[in-house]
Design a protein around this motif. Structure first.
Motif, PDB file in Angstrom:
ATOM      1  N   GLN A   1      -2.202 -12.870   6.164  1.00 29.07           N
ATOM      2  CA  GLN A   1      -2.665 -13.390   4.867  1.00 29.07           C
ATOM      3  C   GLN A   1      -1.616 -13.182   3.781  1.00 29.07           C
ATOM      4  OE1 GLN A   1      -4.421 -11.160   6.685  1.00 29.07           O
ATOM      5  NE2 GLN A   1      -6.344 -12.145   7.262  1.00 29.07           N
TER       6      GLN A   1
ATOM      7  N   SER B   1       3.011  -4.402   5.039  1.00 32.54           N
ATOM      8  CA  SER B   1       3.040  -4.471   6.509  1.00 32.54           C
ATOM      9  C   SER B   1       3.404  -5.859   7.031  1.00 32.54           C
ATOM     10  CB  SER B   1       1.685  -4.041   7.072  1.00 32.54           C
ATOM     11  OG  SER B   1       0.663  -4.903   6.599  1.00 32.54           O
TER      12      SER B   1
ATOM     13  N   SER C   1       0.778  -6.915  -2.729  1.00 32.03           N
ATOM     14  CA  SER C   1      -0.147  -7.275  -1.654  1.00 32.03           C
ATOM     15  C   SER C   1      -1.574  -7.117  -2.189  1.00 32.03           C
ATOM     16  CB  SER C   1       0.061  -6.379  -0.439  1.00 32.03           C
ATOM     17  OG  SER C   1      -0.442  -5.089  -0.718  1.00 32.03           O
TER      18      SER C   1
ATOM     19  N   ASN D   1      10.390  -0.752   5.048  1.00 27.80           N
ATOM     20  CA  ASN D   1       9.138  -0.216   5.580  1.00 27.80           C
ATOM     21  C   ASN D   1       9.492   0.973   6.470  1.00 27.80           C
ATOM     22  OD1 ASN D   1       6.626   0.087   7.189  1.00 27.80           O
ATOM     23  ND2 ASN D   1       6.069  -1.825   6.152  1.00 27.80           N
TER      24      ASN D   1
ATOM     25  N   ARG E   1       0.801  -1.226   0.000  1.00 26.46           N
ATOM     26  CA  ARG E   1       0.000   0.000   0.000  1.00 26.46           C
ATOM     27  C   ARG E   1       0.839   1.285   0.000  1.00 26.46           C
ATOM     28  NH1 ARG E   1      -5.402  -0.376   1.970  1.00 26.46           N
ATOM     29  NH2 ARG E   1      -4.783  -1.878   3.557  1.00 26.46           N
TER      30      ARG E   1
ATOM     31  N   THR F   1      -5.021 -15.676  -0.512  1.00 30.08           N
ATOM     32  CA  THR F   1      -5.981 -15.743  -1.612  1.00 30.08           C
ATOM     33  C   THR F   1      -5.322 -15.382  -2.941  1.00 30.08           C
ATOM     34  OG1 THR F   1      -6.703 -13.585  -0.807  1.00 30.08           O
ATOM     35  CG2 THR F   1      -8.141 -15.440  -0.350  1.00 30.08           C
TER      36      THR F   1
HETATM   37  C1  LIG Z   1      -9.801 -13.507   3.869  1.00 32.66           C
HETATM   38  C2  LIG Z   1      -8.661 -12.574   3.569  1.00 32.66           C
HETATM   39  C3  LIG Z   1      -7.747 -12.943   2.604  1.00 32.66           C
HETATM   40  C4  LIG Z   1      -6.675 -12.091   2.300  1.00 32.66           C
HETATM   41  N1  LIG Z   1      -5.747 -12.495   1.373  1.00 32.66           N
HETATM   42  C5  LIG Z   1      -4.670 -11.705   1.157  1.00 32.66           C
HETATM   43  C6  LIG Z   1      -3.663 -12.108   0.230  1.00 32.66           C
HETATM   44  O1  LIG Z   1      -3.750 -13.157  -0.424  1.00 32.66           O
HETATM   45  N2  LIG Z   1      -2.588 -11.295   0.076  1.00 32.66           N
HETATM   46  C7  LIG Z   1      -2.442 -10.115   0.763  1.00 32.66           C
HETATM   47  O2  LIG Z   1      -1.425  -9.425   0.573  1.00 32.66           O
HETATM   48  N3  LIG Z   1      -3.390  -9.708   1.620  1.00 32.66           N
HETATM   49  C8  LIG Z   1      -4.500 -10.457   1.816  1.00 32.66           C
HETATM   50  N4  LIG Z   1      -5.463 -10.014   2.659  1.00 32.66           N
HETATM   51  C9  LIG Z   1      -5.364  -8.648   3.171  1.00 32.66           C
HETATM   52  C10 LIG Z   1      -4.421  -8.507   4.350  1.00 32.66           C
HETATM   53  O3  LIG Z   1      -5.122  -8.744   5.553  1.00 32.66           O
HETATM   54  C11 LIG Z   1      -3.847  -7.071   4.414  1.00 32.66           C
HETATM   55  O4  LIG Z   1      -4.899  -6.157   4.464  1.00 32.66           O
HETATM   56  C12 LIG Z   1      -2.945  -6.728   3.226  1.00 32.66           C
HETATM   57  O5  LIG Z   1      -1.974  -7.725   3.046  1.00 32.66           O
HETATM   58  C13 LIG Z   1      -2.273  -5.392   3.517  1.00 32.66           C
HETATM   59  O6  LIG Z   1      -1.501  -5.022   2.422  1.00 32.66           O
HETATM   60  P1  LIG Z   1      -0.293  -4.022   2.629  1.00 32.66           P
HETATM   61  O7  LIG Z   1       0.716  -4.628   3.541  1.00 32.66           O
HETATM   62  O8  LIG Z   1       0.148  -3.584   1.295  1.00 32.66           O
HETATM   63  O9  LIG Z   1      -0.997  -2.749   3.299  1.00 32.66           O
HETATM   64  P2  LIG Z   1      -0.930  -2.207   4.765  1.00 32.66           P
HETATM   65  O10 LIG Z   1      -1.220  -3.253   5.762  1.00 32.66           O
HETATM   66  O11 LIG Z   1      -1.723  -0.962   4.789  1.00 32.66           O
HETATM   67  O12 LIG Z   1       0.613  -1.850   4.955  1.00 32.66           O
HETATM   68  C14 LIG Z   1       1.267  -0.855   4.239  1.00 32.66           C
HETATM   69  C15 LIG Z   1       2.667  -0.773   4.825  1.00 32.66           C
HETATM   70  O13 LIG Z   1       3.424   0.173   4.080  1.00 32.66           O
HETATM   71  C16 LIG Z   1       4.189   0.934   4.975  1.00 32.66           C
HETATM   72  N5  LIG Z   1       4.430   2.210   4.274  1.00 32.66           N
HETATM   73  C17 LIG Z   1       3.526   3.150   3.941  1.00 32.66           C
HETATM   74  N6  LIG Z   1       4.126   4.142   3.252  1.00 32.66           N
HETATM   75  C18 LIG Z   1       5.439   3.803   3.151  1.00 32.66           C
HETATM   76  C19 LIG Z   1       6.565   4.393   2.542  1.00 32.66           C
HETATM   77  N7  LIG Z   1       6.469   5.540   1.849  1.00 32.66           N
HETATM   78  N8  LIG Z   1       7.752   3.773   2.640  1.00 32.66           N
HETATM   79  C20 LIG Z   1       7.889   2.595   3.334  1.00 32.66           C
HETATM   80  N9  LIG Z   1       6.835   1.990   3.916  1.00 32.66           N
HETATM   81  C21 LIG Z   1       5.628   2.567   3.828  1.00 32.66           C
HETATM   82  C22 LIG Z   1       3.363   1.061   6.232  1.00 32.66           C
HETATM   83  O14 LIG Z   1       4.211   1.302   7.353  1.00 32.66           O
HETATM   84  C23 LIG Z   1       2.686  -0.295   6.287  1.00 32.66           C
HETATM   85  O15 LIG Z   1       3.445  -1.219   7.058  1.00 32.66           O
HETATM   86  C24 LIG Z   1      -6.535 -10.843   2.979  1.00 32.66           C
HETATM   87  C25 LIG Z   1      -7.478 -10.489   3.940  1.00 32.66           C
HETATM   88  C26 LIG Z   1      -8.534 -11.325   4.238  1.00 32.66           C
HETATM   89  C27 LIG Z   1      -9.507 -10.927   5.284  1.00 32.66           C
END
Ligand SMILES: Cc1cc2nc3c(=O)[nH]c(=O)nc-3n(C[C@H](O)[C@H](O)[C@H](O)COP(=O)(O)OP(=O)(O)OC[C@H]3O[C@@H](n4cnc5c(N)ncnc54)[C@H](O)[C@@H]3O)c2cc1C
Length: 318
Positions: free
Chosen positions: A270, A266, A233, A285, A207, A251
């Motif tokens: 999942q 993060s 992600s 991060n 994200r 998934t």
């Molecule tokens: C049933 C179910 C199945 C799922 N299946 C999957 C799956 O298959 N795959 C998956 O990925 N997720 C899945 N999810 C979603 C999962 O729970 C998380 O919501 C998702 O993985 C979060 O993605 P993320 O880490 O990109 O975002 P976030 O959790 O929002 O993390 C973003 C990270 O980026 C960091 N960040 C922000 N800006 C910067 C920057 N400029 N420089 C450095 N770091 C920064 C933040 O500190 C944070 O740690 C599922 C959820 C459910 C409920």
């Protein structure tokens, strides 16, 4: 383990590199490994496969497209005729569609997404992630035959033999094949980058990346420097920034590359379910308390928008 049948995946022209993991696993268990190829015009692919094991081909126009019920039927028939005790494939989207059906038809015992194994007291114990990777289970399959899919990078392909193994063409009676499903068309995206499930290095973005242009510039840019695949992600997939095919996780795709670079991810459970068996995990991060750092072998606390260009520059030698 005596007779092992390994299902090899191909794209119609060449073997998928991930098939090497299935052959590598099979070879660790048995000296009686036979490879099975299904499709049409398999000559060149069979020759490639014969570097690793004796090959059976089911080569017929009715199998030109991998329509799951047909392929599963043929795999089942061949497994029975060969008295295979174990049927192995690499756990890819292809295998998920087809191998489970064969397992159902064969009535054996199945384990999928295996990442490791050991033999203790003569029993094969399989390791596989469960509950979105929250636990790693150790399984013993009691039924027969055993059907196992292994993660794409979990095992190395054996060295190709100097003298190729034999290739045998099986006869296919098209009239006996299931006909409930008819192939219509295939939309296939051909990218310049390797497939995320097959690459030795995966660069994944989360994200932190605000739009598709940034993802391509930073995640894609670093991947290209490393000859890597890109992954993402689910947060980015849900936001429409990356296509579903890049999603790693519970998934999405399960990957186990030599190196997994998590950029602005993060480390939700999942997501970890799809990548935590990678040999080396490195993360960038900006949050020092991000859960991904608990799993990372190398971590850098910083802004991906600053750190990734520095890495690209370093790799570029400029
Ligand atoms: C049933 C179910 C199945 C799922 N299946 C999957 C799956 O298959 N795959 C998956 O990925 N997720 C899945 N999810 C979603 C999962 O729970 C998380 O919501 C998702 O993985 C979060 O993605 P993320 O880490 O990109 O975002 P976030 O959790 O929002 O993390 C973003 C990270 O980026 C960091 N960040 C922000 N800006 C910067 C920057 N400029 N420089 C450095 N770091 C920064 C933040 O500190 C944070 O740690 C599922 C959820 C459910 C409920």
């Amino acid at each position: 383990m005596n007779k092992v049948l390994v299902l090899l995946e191909h794209d119609g022209t060449t073997l998928r590199p991930s098939s090497g993991s299935a052959i590598g696993f099979a070879r660790e268990l048995s000296d009686e490994v036979t490879a099975l190829l299904l499709g049409e015009d398999l000559g060149a692919i069979a020759a490639e496969a014969a570097k690793y094991a004796p090959v059976l081909t089911a080569d017929h126009e009715s199998l030109s497209q991998n329509v799951a019920d047909r392929w599963a039927h043929v795999i089942t028939e061949v497994a029975r005729s060969q008295n295979a005790e174990l049927i192995v494939a690499t756990s890819t989207t292809w295998a998920k569609d087809i191998v489970g059906r064969s397992a159902g038809l064969l009535g054996g015992a199945m384990a999928s997404d295996v990442t490791d194994h050991e033999i203790t007291d003569g029993q094969l114990r399989l390791r596989r992630p469960m509950f979105a990777g929250a636990v790693n289970a150790t399984l013993i399959l009691e039924g027969s035959p055993k059907i196992i899919t292994v993660c794409p990078s979990a095992y190395n392909a054996p060295k190709p033999a100097d003298i190729p193994f034999l290739i045998e063409t099986l006869s296919v009676d098209a009239s006996t094949l299931p006909s409930a499903t008819r192939f219509e068309s295939l939309d296939c995206k051909k990218g310049a980058r390797p497939d995320v499930t097959e690459a030795h290095i995966v660069v994944s973005g989360g994200r932190a990346f605000k739009n598709a242009e940034d993802f391509e510039k930073y995640v894609g840019g670093l991947a290209d420097q490393l000859g890597a695949a890109t992954g993402s992600s689910r947060a980015l997939v849900d936001a429409g920034i990356t296509p579903n095919s890049l999603q790693v996780g519970q998934t999405g795709k399960i990957v186990a590359p030599e190196l997994y670079l998590a950029l602005g991810i993060s480390g939700a459970v999942q997501h970890l379910a799809g990548m935590k068996n990678s040999r080396v995990i490195a993360a960038i991060n900006q949050d020092p308390d991000a859960p991904i750092f608990e799993f990372a072998d190398y971590g850098l606390v910083g802004d991906v928008y600053k750190e990734v260009p520095r890495l690209i520059e370093e790799l570029n030698g400029s």
